[in-house]
Design a protein around this motif. Structure first.
Motif, PDB file in Angstrom:
ATOM      1  N   ALA A 119       0.340  -2.292  -3.319  1.00 13.31           N
ATOM      2  CA  ALA A 119      -0.983  -1.688  -3.566  1.00 13.31           C
ATOM      3  C   ALA A 119      -1.522  -2.159  -4.904  1.00 13.31           C
ATOM      4  O   ALA A 119      -2.710  -2.471  -5.039  1.00 13.31           O
ATOM      5  N   ASP A 120      -0.630  -2.246  -5.872  1.00  8.48           N
ATOM      6  CA  ASP A 120      -1.043  -2.640  -7.213  1.00  8.48           C
ATOM      7  C   ASP A 120      -1.587  -4.058  -7.231  1.00  8.48           C
ATOM      8  O   ASP A 120      -2.657  -4.322  -7.754  1.00  8.48           O
ATOM      9  N   PHE A 121      -0.871  -5.001  -6.655  1.00  9.53           N
ATOM     10  CA  PHE A 121      -1.402  -6.349  -6.800  1.00  9.53           C
ATOM     11  C   PHE A 121      -2.306  -6.828  -5.680  1.00  9.53           C
ATOM     12  O   PHE A 121      -2.969  -7.840  -5.833  1.00  9.53           O
ATOM     13  N   VAL A 122      -2.398  -6.085  -4.594  1.00 16.17           N
ATOM     14  CA  VAL A 122      -3.443  -6.452  -3.619  1.00 16.17           C
ATOM     15  C   VAL A 122      -4.703  -5.636  -3.931  1.00 16.17           C
ATOM     16  O   VAL A 122      -5.776  -5.942  -3.451  1.00 16.17           O
ATOM     17  N   ASP A 123      -4.507  -4.623  -4.767  1.00 17.59           N
ATOM     18  CA  ASP A 123      -5.622  -3.779  -5.201  1.00 17.59           C
ATOM     19  C   ASP A 123      -6.235  -2.989  -4.040  1.00 17.59           C
ATOM     20  O   ASP A 123      -7.450  -3.042  -3.802  1.00 17.59           O
ATOM     21  N   ILE A 124      -5.379  -2.328  -3.310  1.00 16.38           N
ATOM     22  CA  ILE A 124      -5.804  -1.443  -2.218  1.00 16.38           C
ATOM     23  C   ILE A 124      -4.984  -0.158  -2.323  1.00 16.38           C
ATOM     24  O   ILE A 124      -3.919  -0.170  -2.939  1.00 16.38           O
ATOM     25  N   PRO A 125      -5.476   0.942  -1.706  1.00 21.06           N
ATOM     26  CA  PRO A 125      -4.678   2.176  -1.762  1.00 21.06           C
ATOM     27  C   PRO A 125      -3.360   2.038  -0.990  1.00 21.06           C
ATOM     28  O   PRO A 125      -3.274   1.224  -0.061  1.00 21.06           O
ATOM     29  N   VAL A 126      -2.384   2.844  -1.375  1.00 17.15           N
ATOM     30  CA  VAL A 126      -1.070   2.806  -0.717  1.00 17.15           C
ATOM     31  C   VAL A 126      -1.210   3.069   0.793  1.00 17.15           C
ATOM     32  O   VAL A 126      -0.537   2.448   1.615  1.00 17.15           O
ATOM     33  N   GLY A 127      -2.130   3.977   1.143  1.00 10.85           N
ATOM     34  CA  GLY A 127      -2.343   4.289   2.563  1.00 10.85           C
ATOM     35  C   GLY A 127      -2.810   3.068   3.350  1.00 10.85           C
ATOM     36  O   GLY A 127      -2.448   2.901   4.522  1.00 10.85           O
ATOM     37  N   THR A 128      -3.572   2.210   2.699  1.00  6.05           N
ATOM     38  CA  THR A 128      -4.039   0.987   3.364  1.00  6.05           C
ATOM     39  C   THR A 128      -2.887  -0.010   3.526  1.00  6.05           C
ATOM     40  O   THR A 128      -2.811  -0.721   4.531  1.00  6.05           O
ATOM     41  N   VAL A 129      -2.003  -0.034   2.548  1.00  9.88           N
ATOM     42  CA  VAL A 129      -0.818  -0.904   2.656  1.00  9.88           C
ATOM     43  C   VAL A 129      -0.039  -0.504   3.906  1.00  9.88           C
ATOM     44  O   VAL A 129       0.316  -1.331   4.746  1.00  9.88           O
ATOM     45  N   ARG A 130       0.196   0.806   4.026  1.00 11.49           N
ATOM     46  CA  ARG A 130       0.979   1.315   5.152  1.00 11.49           C
ATOM     47  C   ARG A 130       0.289   0.994   6.481  1.00 11.49           C
ATOM     48  O   ARG A 130       0.920   0.522   7.425  1.00 11.49           O
ATOM     49  N   SER A 131      -1.012   1.225   6.503  1.00 10.80           N
ATOM     50  CA  SER A 131      -1.758   1.001   7.731  1.00 10.80           C
ATOM     51  C   SER A 131      -1.748  -0.481   8.127  1.00 10.80           C
ATOM     52  O   SER A 131      -1.541  -0.834   9.292  1.00 10.80           O
ATOM     53  N   ARG A 132      -1.945  -1.361   7.139  1.00 11.02           N
ATOM     54  CA  ARG A 132      -1.936  -2.802   7.447  1.00 11.02           C
ATOM     55  C   ARG A 132      -0.557  -3.277   7.894  1.00 11.02           C
ATOM     56  O   ARG A 132      -0.422  -4.100   8.782  1.00 11.02           O
ATOM     57  N   LEU A 133       0.445  -2.709   7.237  1.00 12.33           N
ATOM     58  CA  LEU A 133       1.812  -3.089   7.577  1.00 12.33           C
ATOM     59  C   LEU A 133       2.139  -2.660   9.007  1.00 12.33           C
ATOM     60  O   LEU A 133       2.726  -3.408   9.792  1.00 12.33           O
ATOM     61  N   HIS A 134       1.720  -1.467   9.327  1.00 15.81           N
ATOM     62  CA  HIS A 134       1.942  -0.925  10.662  1.00 15.81           C
ATOM     63  C   HIS A 134       1.316  -1.845  11.718  1.00 15.81           C
ATOM     64  O   HIS A 134       1.949  -2.230  12.699  1.00 15.81           O
ATOM     65  N   ARG A 135       0.064  -2.218  11.472  1.00 15.10           N
ATOM     66  CA  ARG A 135      -0.643  -3.069  12.439  1.00 15.10           C
ATOM     67  C   ARG A 135      -0.087  -4.487  12.450  1.00 15.10           C
ATOM     68  O   ARG A 135       0.007  -5.106  13.500  1.00 15.10           O
TER      69      ARG A 135
END
Lengths: 76, 201
Positions: free
Chosen positions: B159-175
């Motif tokens: 999240a820190d270095f892609v500059d997105i919220p942690v929830g978005t990291v999880r969602s993108r990873l899931h997909r």
């Protein structure tokens, strides 16, 4: 959807709340859809960990970088 | 006097370089690997890694010792990639989230058969096929899956270095994993591995 994404966090050991961990764990045991999601996520994660071929940085690149850094130091 | 000043500065730089060599150089394979997957081209990957290391050295005195140097280097590489590399390519690789959503809807989990997950359904796949499936993912999804599953970064770090919220990291990873599973399943099917009783869904 939210639950399925929580399963992703569960697979990645990213859930901090013990209550949520227990709830997800129970769902995986009792709900076949959740179990399928868990297995699918774990399967891909494990596959990438074990089968993804990591490329090594080529020797010429390492040498170029070291030499550029030396040039930078010497020019200061 | 001037000579002493220059000499001191050079000694300092050399000391800094020794630290840099110890802390940063060992992560070059990981950075090269990521650059290669992001650009899909060896020359571009070389340029990106080289630029990252030169920038990193210039700012190495700002690096907080004892913190995660690999994450720090990845952050510099991400900025170089976004600011320099993507500007140079004709059309930056933007993700059409509607397309991804449509794709995702089509592979939503309505299949409860789990037998095939327990078999090694992907054992017939070549490593190159796995690599190609990753390369074919839309960029935003490819980034998080490489950082998480291959490089082992935590959600917070990503999240820190892609500059997105942690929830978005999880969602993108899931997909991303879901898309990847679907693609790999198709490859396995082409090879005749799956028996047809199970489904990618």
């Amino acid at each position: 959807m939210e639950t399925f994404e929580e399963i992703t966090s569960y697979v990645d050991n990213e859930l901090k709340d013990q209550l949520i961990i227990s709830r997800i764990s129970l769902l995986i045991d009792q709900d076949c859809m959740c179990k399928a999601e868990y297995l699918r996520q774990s399967c891909v994660k494990e596959l990438l960990k074990s089968r993804f071929c990591k490329s090594k940085a080529p020797d010429y690149l390492i040498q170029n970088i070291i030499s550029e850094l030396q040039n930078y130091i010497n020019s200061r | 006097m001037e000579f002493n000043k220059a000499s001191n500065s050079n000694v300092k730089l050399k000391k800094l370089y020794e630290e840099f060599e110890r802390e940063a150089i060992p992560h070059m394979d990981a950075l090269y690997n990521f650059a290669l997957k992001m650009t899909g081209d060896e020359d571009d990957a070389d340029d990106l890694v080289q630029e990252t290391y030169l920038k990193a050295f210039r700012f190495f005195d700002k690096f907080e010792k004892g913190t995660n140097c690999k994450a720090w280097l990845f952050r510099i590489m991400k900025n170089s990639y976004i600011n320099d590399y993507r500007k140079q390519v004709k059309e930056p690789n933007k993700v059409d989230y509607e397309d991804v959503q449509n794709f995702y809807e089509n592979i939503k989990s309505d299949e409860v058969e789990t037998k095939h997950y327990e078999q090694d359904v992907f054992s017939s796949l070549l490593d190159d096929e796995i690599s190609k499936a990753i390369t074919d993912l839309p960029e935003d999804f490819r980034t998080v899956i490489i950082l998480s599953d291959i490089e082992g970064f935590t959600y917070d770090e990503i999240a820190d270095f892609v500059d997105i919220p942690v929830g978005t990291v999880r969602s993108r990873l899931h997909r991303a994993r879901k898309m990847l599973y679907s693609q790999l399943y198709d490859y396995a099917k082409l090879k005749g591995f799956t028996d047809g009783s199970s489904s990618k869904r």
